[in-house]
Motif scaffolding. Sequence first.
Motif: not given
Length: 177
Positions: A36-39, A76-81
């Motif tokens: 989701d957020l590789p950086a 700040e994650a883009g998905s609940p998972a």
Amino acid sequence: MATRTEEIELSNDELREITAYAAACACRALSIFEADLPADTRPRDAIDAARAFAGSGRRTAALRQSAWAAYKAAQEAGSPAAADAARAASHAAAAAYLHPRASAHQVKHILGAAAHAARAEELAAGDDRAVAEATLEWAGRHAPAAVGAVLGRLPAAPPGGGRVGEFIRDLDTALRP
């Protein structure tokens, strides 16, 4: 059984074993966050800090800060998972701060990483309950003796907490002596 105000015995070895276990559980879901957020390295940093503590490191401000940073990454994650995967990492680092207090809340410090990892994997698989069950079964098989021993000194996991709370209670029941 201890009451909420009593203290329990908690050795440094037990604390390190519990933290290593929490880090191993959180690591299972780390790739979900990183996809989701590789950086964003905050969850990985928290797991690494937990592993360093478990391997004879010290409980430092940096360890505590890594737990909070992973928690912020969850927000700040883009998905609940991905959010649950980051929460698992946060709980891994926070496991080092388990208190010798006989409080049901302390059960979350022991089992939170496993429960959030199971929820992350369940969500990533389209809410597939069989995936969560497999993760919880893995968590049960890989729990060191210290997990059951310390759980046995604490009150049972508290009610509430949604699906993650359900997982915590399931693990608590399965691992408690």
